[in-house]
Design a protein around this motif. Structure first.
Motif, mmCIF file in Angstrom:
data_model
loop_
_atom_site.group_PDB
_atom_site.id
_atom_site.type_symbol
_atom_site.label_atom_id
_atom_site.label_comp_id
_atom_site.label_asym_id
_atom_site.label_seq_id
_atom_site.Cartn_x
_atom_site.Cartn_y
_atom_site.Cartn_z
ATOM 1 N N ASP A 30 93.078 44.859 -12.887
ATOM 2 C CA ASP A 30 93.427 44.320 -14.064
ATOM 3 C C ASP A 30 94.167 45.488 -14.793
ATOM 4 O O ASP A 30 94.215 45.216 -16.160
ATOM 5 C CB ASP A 30 92.107 44.465 -14.618
ATOM 6 C CG ASP A 30 91.691 45.692 -14.217
ATOM 7 O OD1 ASP A 30 91.740 46.905 -13.355
ATOM 8 O OD2 ASP A 30 90.084 46.540 -15.385
ATOM 9 N N ILE A 31 94.811 45.955 -13.668
ATOM 10 C CA ILE A 31 95.702 47.046 -14.685
ATOM 11 C C ILE A 31 97.765 45.896 -14.125
ATOM 12 O O ILE A 31 98.274 46.184 -12.437
ATOM 13 C CB ILE A 31 95.886 48.553 -13.578
ATOM 14 C CG1 ILE A 31 95.101 48.619 -14.695
ATOM 15 C CG2 ILE A 31 97.240 49.407 -14.505
ATOM 16 C CD1 ILE A 31 94.443 49.737 -14.262
ATOM 17 N N ASP A 32 98.120 46.176 -14.326
ATOM 18 C CA ASP A 32 99.736 45.580 -14.238
ATOM 19 C C ASP A 32 101.016 46.640 -14.671
ATOM 20 O O ASP A 32 101.173 46.762 -15.766
ATOM 21 C CB ASP A 32 100.140 44.078 -15.453
ATOM 22 C CG ASP A 32 102.105 43.818 -15.036
ATOM 23 O OD1 ASP A 32 102.193 44.731 -13.678
ATOM 24 O OD2 ASP A 32 102.068 43.213 -15.424
ATOM 25 N N LEU A 33 101.337 47.532 -13.654
ATOM 26 C CA LEU A 33 102.639 48.419 -13.725
ATOM 27 C C LEU A 33 103.688 47.948 -14.060
ATOM 28 O O LEU A 33 104.229 49.152 -15.308
ATOM 29 C CB LEU A 33 102.166 49.179 -12.484
ATOM 30 C CG LEU A 33 101.406 49.968 -12.215
ATOM 31 C CD1 LEU A 33 101.126 50.576 -11.099
ATOM 32 C CD2 LEU A 33 100.337 50.740 -13.958
ATOM 33 N N GLN A 34 103.619 46.938 -13.763
ATOM 34 C CA GLN A 34 105.624 45.669 -14.113
ATOM 35 C C GLN A 34 106.144 46.593 -13.403
ATOM 36 O O GLN A 34 107.082 47.347 -14.181
ATOM 37 C CB GLN A 34 105.457 45.545 -15.957
ATOM 38 C CG GLN A 34 104.623 45.033 -16.551
ATOM 39 C CD GLN A 34 105.194 44.770 -18.502
ATOM 40 O OE1 GLN A 34 105.640 45.069 -18.010
ATOM 41 N NE2 GLN A 34 103.300 44.902 -18.475
ATOM 42 N N ILE A 35 105.980 47.025 -12.142
ATOM 43 C CA ILE A 35 107.122 47.310 -11.629
ATOM 44 C C ILE A 35 107.444 46.180 -10.269
ATOM 45 O O ILE A 35 106.262 45.637 -10.208
ATOM 46 C CB ILE A 35 106.687 49.154 -11.004
ATOM 47 C CG1 ILE A 35 105.675 49.635 -10.717
ATOM 48 C CG2 ILE A 35 107.381 50.085 -12.149
ATOM 49 C CD1 ILE A 35 105.493 50.171 -10.007
ATOM 50 N N LEU A 73 100.666 56.316 -9.965
ATOM 51 C CA LEU A 73 101.258 55.980 -11.762
ATOM 52 C C LEU A 73 100.119 55.266 -12.294
ATOM 53 O O LEU A 73 100.275 54.630 -13.315
ATOM 54 C CB LEU A 73 101.844 54.684 -10.789
ATOM 55 C CG LEU A 73 103.030 54.501 -9.857
ATOM 56 C CD1 LEU A 73 103.914 54.009 -9.336
ATOM 57 C CD2 LEU A 73 104.372 55.862 -10.992
ATOM 58 N N VAL A 74 98.540 55.233 -11.812
ATOM 59 C CA VAL A 74 97.761 54.312 -13.295
ATOM 60 C C VAL A 74 96.841 55.796 -13.764
ATOM 61 O O VAL A 74 97.413 55.204 -14.446
ATOM 62 C CB VAL A 74 96.498 53.675 -11.480
ATOM 63 C CG1 VAL A 74 95.821 53.503 -12.815
ATOM 64 C CG2 VAL A 74 96.491 52.819 -10.906
ATOM 65 N N ASP A 83 98.085 65.731 -21.474
ATOM 66 C CA ASP A 83 99.140 65.342 -21.590
ATOM 67 C C ASP A 83 99.924 63.926 -20.898
ATOM 68 O O ASP A 83 99.170 62.842 -20.684
ATOM 69 C CB ASP A 83 99.297 66.015 -19.966
ATOM 70 C CG ASP A 83 99.874 67.284 -19.350
ATOM 71 O OD1 ASP A 83 98.830 68.147 -20.856
ATOM 72 O OD2 ASP A 83 100.018 67.729 -18.303
ATOM 73 N N ALA A 84 101.001 63.877 -21.782
ATOM 74 C CA ALA A 84 101.653 62.631 -21.813
ATOM 75 C C ALA A 84 101.349 61.907 -20.452
ATOM 76 O O ALA A 84 101.134 60.578 -20.413
ATOM 77 C CB ALA A 84 102.744 62.756 -22.314
ATOM 78 N N SER A 85 102.275 62.908 -19.538
ATOM 79 C CA SER A 85 102.286 62.220 -18.430
ATOM 80 C C SER A 85 100.319 62.168 -17.631
ATOM 81 O O SER A 85 100.328 61.257 -16.484
ATOM 82 C CB SER A 85 103.148 63.088 -17.418
ATOM 83 O OG SER A 85 101.920 64.194 -17.331
ATOM 84 N N VAL A 86 99.731 61.333 -17.318
ATOM 85 C CA VAL A 86 98.916 61.576 -17.132
ATOM 86 C C VAL A 86 98.288 60.554 -16.882
ATOM 87 O O VAL A 86 97.890 59.696 -15.472
ATOM 88 C CB VAL A 86 97.367 62.562 -18.492
ATOM 89 C CG1 VAL A 86 96.983 60.938 -18.856
ATOM 90 C CG2 VAL A 86 96.031 62.070 -16.892
ATOM 91 N N ILE A 87 99.500 59.347 -17.505
ATOM 92 C CA ILE A 87 99.553 57.639 -17.776
ATOM 93 C C ILE A 87 101.012 57.789 -17.539
ATOM 94 O O ILE A 87 101.780 57.979 -18.573
ATOM 95 C CB ILE A 87 98.893 57.074 -18.821
ATOM 96 C CG1 ILE A 87 97.601 57.378 -18.108
ATOM 97 C CG2 ILE A 87 99.282 55.689 -18.332
ATOM 98 C CD1 ILE A 87 96.278 56.211 -19.257
ATOM 99 N N ALA A 112 87.472 55.706 -17.047
ATOM 100 C CA ALA A 112 87.342 55.229 -16.048
ATOM 101 C C ALA A 112 87.977 55.615 -14.415
ATOM 102 O O ALA A 112 87.060 55.144 -13.434
ATOM 103 C CB ALA A 112 87.796 53.307 -15.614
ATOM 104 N N TYR A 113 88.423 55.976 -14.730
ATOM 105 C CA TYR A 113 89.487 56.990 -13.016
ATOM 106 C C TYR A 113 89.339 58.780 -13.172
ATOM 107 O O TYR A 113 88.655 59.080 -12.288
ATOM 108 C CB TYR A 113 90.911 56.632 -13.541
ATOM 109 C CG TYR A 113 90.577 55.091 -13.172
ATOM 110 C CD1 TYR A 113 90.132 54.652 -11.677
ATOM 111 C CD2 TYR A 113 91.225 53.974 -14.081
ATOM 112 C CE1 TYR A 113 89.882 53.178 -11.297
ATOM 113 C CE2 TYR A 113 91.121 52.885 -13.257
ATOM 114 C CZ TYR A 113 90.666 51.876 -12.630
ATOM 115 O OH TYR A 113 90.418 50.523 -12.418
#
Length: 241
Positions: A30-35, A73-74, A83-87, A112-113
């Motif tokens: 259900d997650i599309d990273l678009q990479i 990356l999720v 942190d912004a970099s957590v996602i 969730a994670y």
């Protein structure tokens, strides 16, 4: 499966607990990273080789591991939740468009994670009272964003304020004939979120490891380093006793 973590080994008190924050490249459906799919096998998605090494080490009595069950990356477990970099929205010159999410979507991923993973790490430490924690990571020999910078170390040792186990680790790893980076390829003073929260905060002995990924990209290399790290952990445990 979308479990935030996987656990291997038999629970024992005074054991070695291996924590691998970036052991998986799994992305929930259900997650599309678009990479591009090719990047899911890249170091931006997973710490190559760490899952296999952790599993091999837990074949031995007195070793247990908790491994991330989803890609960094999720949700990056080795970051603070604020942190912004957590996602991450970019990593090593790659833009992750699917991570430009709303505040609610961000919180949903953490719930969730991220939080279940850290809750389980915390509970394992409380239940097992491990003699030592090994924070297991790996690093790319070259970065797209800085290809001119050499990263020649076989292995790096990372730590923050607590450095006793790390000092032993550096010595024992050098005795194994390895090129050892002390706070390289980057410093644990700057990036040590999981161990800061789960170990330093409670006075739990630990050390962090970064292995160069080209050395552990196949089973032969993984077996070599699993045995080498077990010897190192056992020596550290004796030294700390």
């Amino acid at each position: 499966m979308n479990s935030p973590f996987n656990i291997f080994g038999v629970p024992r008190e005074n054991s070695v607990l291996i924590v691998a924050d970036h052991a998986s490249n799994h992305v929930p459906e259900d997650i599309d990273l678009q990479i591009s799919a090719e990047f899911l096998d890249d170091h931006i998605a997973v710490d190559i080789g760490t899952a296999a090494i952790a599993e091999m080490m837990t074949e031995n009595i007195g070793y247990m591991s908790i491994l991330a069950g989803i890609s960094r990356l999720v949700t990056d477990f080795n970051r603070y939740p604020e942190d912004a970099s957590v996602i991450p929205e970019h990593s090593d010159a790659i833009e992750i468009l699917g991570n430009k999410v709303t505040a609610q979507a961000r919180q949903d991923r953490l719930d969730a994670y991220y939080h279940p993973y850290h809750d389980r790490v915390k509970q394992l430490i409380a239940d097992l009272s491990p003699q030592l924690i090994l924070s297991l990571h790996s690093f790319s020999p070259q970065l797209r964003s800085n290809p001119e910078i050499a990263r020649p170390w076989d292995i790096g040792v990372l730590y923050n304020e607590y450095d006793i186990a790390s000092r032993f680790a550096i010595r024992f790893l050098e005795e194994e004939g390895l090129i050892v980076g002390d706070q390289l390829p980057y410093s644990g003073k700057d990036l040590n979120a999981t161990m800061n929260r789960q170990a330093e905060a409670i006075g739990q002995p630990y050390f962090g490891i970064e292995i160069r990924q080209d050395l552990i990209s196949d089973e032969t290399g993984q077996r070599r380093f699993s045995a080498l790290l077990q010897r190192t952990c056992d020596k550290i445990r004796t030294a700390l006793a």
